[in-house]
Design a protein around this motif. Structure first.
Motif, PDB file in Angstrom:
ATOM      1  N   SER A  92       0.949   4.170  -4.727  1.00 51.38           N
ATOM      2  CA  SER A  92      -0.325   4.862  -4.912  1.00 51.38           C
ATOM      3  C   SER A  92      -1.256   4.106  -5.851  1.00 51.38           C
ATOM      4  N   GLN A 118      -3.198   1.562  -3.958  1.00 46.95           N
ATOM      5  CA  GLN A 118      -4.251   2.189  -3.161  1.00 46.95           C
ATOM      6  C   GLN A 118      -5.464   2.517  -4.030  1.00 46.95           C
ATOM      7  N   PHE A 136       0.804  -1.213   0.000  1.00 44.57           N
ATOM      8  CA  PHE A 136       0.000   0.000   0.000  1.00 44.57           C
ATOM      9  C   PHE A 136       0.844   1.273   0.000  1.00 44.57           C
TER      10      PHE A 136
END
Length: 268
Positions: A5, A8, A2
């Motif tokens: 980016s 995510q 995570f």
């Protein structure tokens, strides 16, 4: 994992994609339009190829092609044989156009692979924002027509008597499915979009006893498949679409086996 980016964004996008696929997938399965969804996934490839050729956003091209094809299919009428024939014709035409646009563009073959199988690396903040806006729009329209859509999807006999009054609901539903296919393509890819729209809902129908519980189970199955698929794709560098479809296939097999257990015991 995570710390990146793009991972995510991929997990956030897949959460909302699971929501829309769960809701629309239940109606796709109930209305027996899985074949149409599969065709839309092929047409979305053509739309993305056109977008690459024209230099616009891939999802814009997908929406343009899938919505256009949905309108054409809805104009063919409610006769299932006519619609299936029309879907086959449109599928062949659009796939041919997709190959043409891809060959005319200056992009490498990796772009075609990303279109067909998805790419978690390519998901950006802008993609997530665009996706959320589209999903919110689809959910709002679905919420407005939910009761009528539920009626014509699960009460086919009653819907036949009110065919004239519900024709616009069926047409709008086809357009919403087209939009859902275009949105989902960012994660799974155009080739295997229908796996998230049909398999979780098909699994849930063996375990759920109401429309809402079927949607909830579909969401759980879709979310588990996408999140686990993203994780496995990250650690193995294998296509995320493979893991998603494989996991959803296992869930479907387990749900089918569970549904058959009472029948086996009764036969004894």
């Amino acid at each position: 994992m995570f710390t990146y980016s793009f991972m995510q964004y991929a997990f956030i996008a897949s959460f909302f994609i699971s929501i829309i696929c769960a809701i629309m997938g239940v109606f796709v399965v109930a209305r027996k339009t899985a074949f149409y969804t599969h065709t839309l996934s092929e047409i979305s490839f053509s739309g993305a190829s056109f977008a690459i050729f024209a230099g616009i956003s891939p999802i814009t091209g997908m929406l343009l092609f899938t919505i256009t094809s949905s309108i054409f299919v809805s104009l063919t009428g409610r006769n299932m044989n006519q619609r299936e024939s029309s879907v086959s014709v449109f599928s062949a035409i659009f796939i041919g156009l997709g190959v043409l646009f891809l060959s005319l563009s200056n992009k490498q073959s990796s772009y075609a692979t990303n279109i067909l199988f998805g790419s978690i690396v390519g998901i950006s903040r802008a993609n997530v924002t665009e996706l959320l806006i589209l999903i919110a729009t689809i959910l709002c329209i679905t919420g407005i027509m939910f009761r009528k859509l539920k009626y014509i999807s699960f009460d086919t006999i009653g819907a036949q008597y009110n065919a004239k009054n519900t024709a616009w609901i069926s047409s709008l539903f086809l357009i919403l499915v087209a939009c859902t296919v275009s949105v989902t393509a960012q994660i799974v890819g155009s080739l295997l979009i229908f796996s998230l729209l049909t398999i979780p809902a098909s699994s849930a129908k063996y375990l759920a006893h109401s429309v809402h519980s079927m949607m909830l189970l579909s969401f759980v199955f879709a979310l588990f498949g996408t999140w686990m698929g993203l994780y496995l794709s990250y650690i193995t560098n294998w296509p995320v679409s493979f893991f998603i479809t494989f996991i959803e296939g296992i869930i479907y097999g387990l749900a089918l086996a569970y549904a058959k257990i009472p029948h086996s015991s009764n036969n004894r």
